[in-house]
Design an enzyme around this catalytic site. Sequence first.
Site, PDB file in Angstrom:
ATOM      1  N   ARG A   1       0.939  -1.025   0.048  1.00  0.00           N
ATOM      2  CA  ARG A   1      -0.048  -0.019   0.015  1.00  0.00           C
ATOM      3  C   ARG A   1       0.693   1.172  -0.231  1.00  0.00           C
ATOM      4  O   ARG A   1       2.093   1.111   0.150  1.00  0.00           O
ATOM      5  CB  ARG A   1      -1.072   0.157   1.296  1.00  0.00           C
ATOM      6  CG  ARG A   1      -0.447  -0.658   2.469  1.00  0.00           C
ATOM      7  CD  ARG A   1       0.491   0.282   3.025  1.00  0.00           C
ATOM      8  NE  ARG A   1       0.117   1.430   3.281  1.00  0.00           N
ATOM      9  CZ  ARG A   1       0.955   2.604   3.472  1.00  0.00           C
ATOM     10  NH1 ARG A   1       2.411   2.001   3.682  1.00  0.00           N
ATOM     11  NH2 ARG A   1       0.697   3.734   3.863  1.00  0.00           N
ATOM     12  N   GLY A   2       0.451   2.527  -0.126  1.00  0.00           N
ATOM     13  CA  GLY A   2       0.974   3.749  -0.296  1.00  0.00           C
ATOM     14  C   GLY A   2       1.200   3.834  -1.792  1.00  0.00           C
ATOM     15  O   GLY A   2       1.269   3.004  -2.429  1.00  0.00           O
TER      16      GLY A   2
ATOM     17  N   GLN B   1      -2.227   2.764   9.991  1.00  0.00           N
ATOM     18  CA  GLN B   1      -1.022   2.802   9.252  1.00  0.00           C
ATOM     19  C   GLN B   1       0.052   3.844  10.041  1.00  0.00           C
ATOM     20  O   GLN B   1       1.315   3.325   9.932  1.00  0.00           O
ATOM     21  CB  GLN B   1      -1.116   3.217   7.683  1.00  0.00           C
ATOM     22  CG  GLN B   1      -1.792   2.541   7.023  1.00  0.00           C
ATOM     23  CD  GLN B   1      -3.044   3.040   6.699  1.00  0.00           C
ATOM     24  OE1 GLN B   1      -3.984   3.494   7.886  1.00  0.00           O
ATOM     25  NE2 GLN B   1      -3.906   2.875   5.619  1.00  0.00           N
TER      26      GLN B   1
ATOM     27  N   ASP C   1      -1.684  11.178  -2.004  1.00  0.00           N
ATOM     28  CA  ASP C   1      -2.096   9.989  -3.257  1.00  0.00           C
ATOM     29  C   ASP C   1      -2.261  10.537  -4.428  1.00  0.00           C
ATOM     30  O   ASP C   1      -2.021   9.715  -5.450  1.00  0.00           O
ATOM     31  CB  ASP C   1      -3.146   8.934  -2.515  1.00  0.00           C
ATOM     32  CG  ASP C   1      -2.628   8.185  -1.526  1.00  0.00           C
ATOM     33  OD1 ASP C   1      -2.643   8.700  -0.252  1.00  0.00           O
ATOM     34  OD2 ASP C   1      -2.270   6.913  -1.443  1.00  0.00           O
TER      35      ASP C   1
ATOM     36  N   ASN D   1      -5.150  12.686   0.238  1.00  0.00           N
ATOM     37  CA  ASN D   1      -4.555  11.995   1.183  1.00  0.00           C
ATOM     38  C   ASN D   1      -5.392  10.840   2.097  1.00  0.00           C
ATOM     39  O   ASN D   1      -6.724  11.365   2.261  1.00  0.00           O
ATOM     40  CB  ASN D   1      -3.300  12.720   1.912  1.00  0.00           C
ATOM     41  CG  ASN D   1      -2.324  11.803   2.496  1.00  0.00           C
ATOM     42  OD1 ASN D   1      -1.839  10.678   1.941  1.00  0.00           O
ATOM     43  ND2 ASN D   1      -1.995  11.991   3.793  1.00  0.00           N
ATOM     44  N   LYS D   2      -4.615  10.389   3.071  1.00  0.00           N
ATOM     45  CA  LYS D   2      -5.424   9.392   4.269  1.00  0.00           C
ATOM     46  C   LYS D   2      -6.601  10.295   4.507  1.00  0.00           C
ATOM     47  O   LYS D   2      -6.301  11.365   5.096  1.00  0.00           O
ATOM     48  CB  LYS D   2      -4.554   8.984   5.118  1.00  0.00           C
ATOM     49  CG  LYS D   2      -5.116   7.884   5.837  1.00  0.00           C
ATOM     50  CD  LYS D   2      -5.932   6.761   5.245  1.00  0.00           C
ATOM     51  CE  LYS D   2      -5.275   5.938   4.225  1.00  0.00           C
ATOM     52  NZ  LYS D   2      -6.270   5.026   3.261  1.00  0.00           N
TER      53      LYS D   2
HETATM   54  O1  MRU Z   1      -4.295   3.397   2.170  1.00  0.00           O
HETATM   55  P1  MRU Z   1      -3.025   3.622   2.212  1.00  0.00           P
HETATM   56  O2  MRU Z   1      -2.247   2.950   3.160  1.00  0.00           O
HETATM   57  O3  MRU Z   1      -2.293   3.168   0.694  1.00  0.00           O
HETATM   58  O4  MRU Z   1      -2.653   5.072   1.985  1.00  0.00           O
HETATM   59  C1  MRU Z   1      -1.487   5.826   1.973  1.00  0.00           C
HETATM   60  C2  MRU Z   1      -1.357   7.070   2.220  1.00  0.00           C
HETATM   61  O5  MRU Z   1      -2.584   7.905   2.299  1.00  0.00           O
HETATM   62  C3  MRU Z   1      -0.157   7.874   2.201  1.00  0.00           C
HETATM   63  O6  MRU Z   1       0.028   8.881   2.853  1.00  0.00           O
HETATM   64  C4  MRU Z   1       0.306   8.164   0.850  1.00  0.00           C
HETATM   65  O7  MRU Z   1       0.276   7.050   0.102  1.00  0.00           O
HETATM   66  C5  MRU Z   1       1.375   9.111   0.802  1.00  0.00           C
HETATM   67  S1  MRU Z   1       2.912   8.473   0.612  1.00  0.00           S
HETATM   68  C6  MRU Z   1       3.313   8.049  -1.247  1.00  0.00           C
END
Ligand code: MRU
Length: 366
Positions: free
Chosen positions: A54-55, A205, A246, A256-257
Amino acid sequence: MLVKGKPFRTIWLSDNKENTVSIIDQTRLPYEFVIKDINNYKDMAKAIKDMEVRGAGLIGAAGAFAMYLAVINDKSHINFLEEIAQEIKETRPTAVNLEWAVNRMLKCINTVSTYTEKCAKALSEAQLIADEDAEFGRKIGEAGLTLIEELSKKKKGDTVHILTHCNAGWLALVDYGTALAPIYAAHKNGLKVHVWVDETRPRNQGAFLTAWELAMADIPHTVITDNAGGILMQKGFVDMVIVGSDRTTYTGDVCNKIGTYLKALAAKDNNVPFYVAVYSSSIDWYTADGLKDIPIEERSDDEIRFIKGLDSNNSITEVCILPTSSPASNFAFDVTPARLVTALITERGICKPHDILNLFPEKKNI
Ligand code: MRU
């Protein structure tokens, strides 16, 4: 980055099997460090969907390797590459890196005609995407270091307190990370830093991955509840916020998250600088209005209903924390408007959110 002294990336081609790609299964962290071998594109797509990888950066690289596996595993896939690409892209809709990397693979594989050439091209392009991703993280680290240095100077060498949300460390890319890359660089340069780590419900996370990364690197940090950032900022305990992204529109809106937006509001209200570490492959060069046009992933309500941890026998277990009849809603991302972002930290340096195109002029006319 190092795990118990040994260097790791988050995804790599297995040493002795050319049709196997290895990942760190992130659903097992922080309790177990498990490497998983994947040798067909369907399993890689599932690993993306289930968030074993993920990320934004890492799912881009994983998507690229999924395309490679599709080509190398079955010659007949060559006739269905568009459909396979679509299947991979649909696993996670918000992070633009996935779509970008899969489209880039498709285009590149189609530049050659024989099957042998296609296999070789798919491999070299997937590896290039992974290498570029790691290099972007390293460069963001260098650029963001200057901001931490300034704050450290202002504080006469006292600890700089940085709040971050979700995991935007090396686990979210192929290496180095985005939001955590400047922190790693500052720590390496001997600056005193301390990180407030938002736990980041529902998948935690922050608590599971960011805290694990920082512990591995011996960087002082404290895990906080997602709602604690506001009071910490009001009390003057946060010098800066750095988060990842993202998908960032070319106008500077940042997706973002979930929960990032609320941190940006609190930062604005308390004059705390709010930085977003972002690189070119997570910028959406075609979208101007983040709120209206970015697809927000909605995930299973089970992620809210159940929580994972260790039981008294140190075994990983999941427990239900909601009344069984209560519905739950699980938007995975939110959009922070550009006006709340102090600056972006990119692989080409630092800019105001609305100035991205000045740092990347080649994208002006696409
Ligand atoms: O749902 P995830 O764990 O994939 O989300 C990740 C994030 O929101 C990170 O903050 C994001 O990918 C930025 S780092 C490249």
